[in-house]
Design a protein around this motif. Structure first.
Motif, PDB file in Angstrom:
ATOM      1  N   GLN A 137      -7.413   2.266  -3.694  1.00 49.92           N
ATOM      2  CA  GLN A 137      -6.866   3.610  -3.600  1.00 49.92           C
ATOM      3  C   GLN A 137      -7.565   4.559  -4.568  1.00 49.92           C
ATOM      4  N   LEU A 144      -6.328   5.069   3.027  1.00 52.59           N
ATOM      5  CA  LEU A 144      -5.889   3.753   2.548  1.00 52.59           C
ATOM      6  C   LEU A 144      -5.303   2.924   3.691  1.00 52.59           C
ATOM      7  N   ASN A 181       0.812  -1.219   0.000  1.00 49.16           N
ATOM      8  CA  ASN A 181       0.000   0.000   0.000  1.00 49.16           C
ATOM      9  C   ASN A 181       0.848   1.272   0.000  1.00 49.16           C
TER      10      ASN A 181
END
Length: 522
Positions: free
Chosen positions: A196, A215, A69
């Motif tokens: 995202q 996120l 991420n």
């Protein structure tokens, strides 16, 4: 303990010896082999899939999601919010890798004192907390600390899970399970990109948090319940399992199944055992291709798209095309591998797309379409590691600890070199063109191909040297490990003493194929 009777009235896994599957089952078994298994064994394997495999997929999903991420956050506002104008993006990866390196060996040593069903979910809860607090980052140093300890916690995951899969599934089952398990990494990458993009569109600025902050929060919310599930779902090993979703009969059958294959149960790690693993030829031969697996091509596609002035949404979404290709490719190669038992051969085939991608991107001055293909095509080769690990599970079935320490120490070496390699070969400030990075990745890929073939030759030399034979599953085992269950009790099996073992036949060792047919003795 009393002997397990081969009788339908007391054994839920009793299957008539003359049972044959219907034609439709044989056809569908090309896609999923358990469909054509006898009813008793089919029920057992399906139970493993619903319990063990399903959880491992979820766990690896959150591992990949939480690990990757940072890339999506970086191109979605993190870089601007924290004024990151140097190599900080590379350092986020480097600090994660340093943490992974620091935790790799201690995590495996800890399994001599604690069960995987405690250690894995415990570490998952810890790194989930670290992921969520990254939303409060105000500097690159804050993220460095979080990424280091996140890498430390995640280091137990891959080698231990691989060891567990190899301890419960047979050779005709394992490649598909390993690939499906590993495919969740691609799914996580796809999901993270779409997530995202959706967060940036719908939540950016909500509650005073930017899209990149949301996120980390949402990833943590997804990860926590899966981490807690692990305390219940992980069954440890067949000889040590206390999973409540497995009956005593399940556990007994598990031991019989894997002992018949030639799998050995876990043993307590000592200094002598550790030295034997660390200084054995098998460890060092297989470390070379393991550590040389640095893909290069396709890894930095999002940075290339950002440099081409694509929108935030498209920068996150377009790379998922490659993830989708990887999913199809992985399952295709897994099916072929389980049917043919071509492990090392197909592993080499999956490295060829990386040769293409690194060669094109190394040249660089090519049309846009070629660059796009060079970033996408390497995804065909993503199942390499799954096939390589399935091969390791097959040929090292006699040593559970080696199957754990090899990927653990291999990961440590890999992350040690990856801690500096991206900074030198793929510096963020030079994105998207890296003058020599792709050439270096190409050289490592070629070294990987050569290393795999050398491993095969060394393994065949060892088989002949030790006079091993092939059991009915096509695996090389010592002659004393050929088991006759009609004369062996479960107590014998657990203690490692199998009485009246019967030889399955004489064997031809063919150096050009791992598919060795057993010839019945006259």
């Amino acid at each position: 303990m009393e002997m397990i009777e081969r009788d339908p009235t007391c054994d839920p896994y009793y299957d008539p010896p003359d049972w044959k599957p219907a034609k439709w089952r044989v056809t569908l078994s090309f896609f999923w082999e358990s469909i054509a298994k006898p009813p008793g064994e089919r029920r057992y394997v399906n139970k493993l899939d619903r319990g063990l495999l399903f959880y491992l997929m979820l766990s690896y999903f959150i591992k990949s999601l939480d690990q990757k991420n940072i890339s999506n956050a970086y191109v979605s506002g993190l870089k601007e919010a924290l004024n990151l104008n140097g190599n900080q993006y590379n350092y986020f990866t480097t600090l994660f890798n340093c943490g992974y390196l620091a935790g790799s060996i201690p995590s495996q040593i800890s399994l001599s004192f604690a069960r995987p069903s405690i250690m894995i979910p415990g570490c998952e809860v810890f790194w989930t907390i670290l992921v969520m607090i990254q939303c409060r980052a105000t500097s690159d140093k804050y993220l460095y600390v979080c990424r280091f300890f996140q890498g430390f916690a995640e280091s137990i995951c891959f080698p231990t899970m691989m060891m567990i899969i190899g301890s419960w599934y047979r050779p005709d089952e394992i490649a598909k399970r390993v690939v499906i398990w590993d495919m969740t990494s691609s799914i996580a990458s796809m999901f993270s990109g779409y997530l995202q993009a959706a967060i940036y569109t719908n939540l950016n600025g909500v509650g005073g948090y930017a899209g990149w902050q949301w996120l980390f929060i949402i990833d943590g919310v997804i990860s926590l319940p899966i981490a807690l599930l692990g305390f219940f779902a992980i069954p440890d090993f067949p000889t040590t399992s206390r999973a409540i979703w497995l009956t005593n009969r399940d556990k007994e059958y598990s031991i019989r199944r894997m002992t018949e294959v030639g799998k050995k149960g876990p043993r307590r790690m000592t200094i002598r055992r550790f030295s034997a693993i660390l200084f054995g030829w098998r460890f060092w031969a297989f470390i070379v291709p393991y550590a040389a697996y640095i893909t290069g091509a396709g890894t930095y596609m999002n940075l290339w798209l950002k440099a081409e002035n694509y929108s935030v949404q498209m920068t996150n979404i377009l790379p998922t095309i490659g993830n989708a290709i990887a999913l199809v490719s992985a399952y295709f190669f897994a099916i072929i591998s389980d049917i043919t038992r071509w492990r090392w051969q197909l592993a080499i085939v999956t490295l060829l797309p990386y040769v293409f991608g690194n060669l094109v991107l190394g040249i660089w001055n090519v049309p846009f379409g070629w660059k796009f293909a060079a970033n996408i095509v390497p995804n065909i080769g993503q199942p390499f590691f799954s096939l390589f690990m399935a091969w390791i599970s097959d040929i090292f079935q006699d040593d559970t600890e080696l199957r754990g320490y090899l990927p653990a120490i291999g990961n440590a070496i890999w992350y040690a070199q990856y801690a500096w390699f991206p900074v030198v070969a793929f510096p963020a400030q030079k994105a998207p063109h890296y003058p020599w990075g792709y050439w270096a990745a190409l050289g490592l890929t070629i070294l990987n191909i050569v290393g795999i073939y050398v491993c095969y030759l060394a393994h065949m030399w060892d088989v002949k040297r030790k006079g091993r034979v092939v059991n009915k599953f096509g695996l090389y085992v010592d002659r004393e490990d050929l088991v006759d269950y009609s004369a062996s009790s479960l107590a014998d099996i657990k203690s490692g003493h199998i009485t009246e073992a019967q030889e399955v036949g004489s064997v031809d060792l063919e150096r050009d194929s791992d598919i060795i047919s057993t010839k019945k003795s006259n």
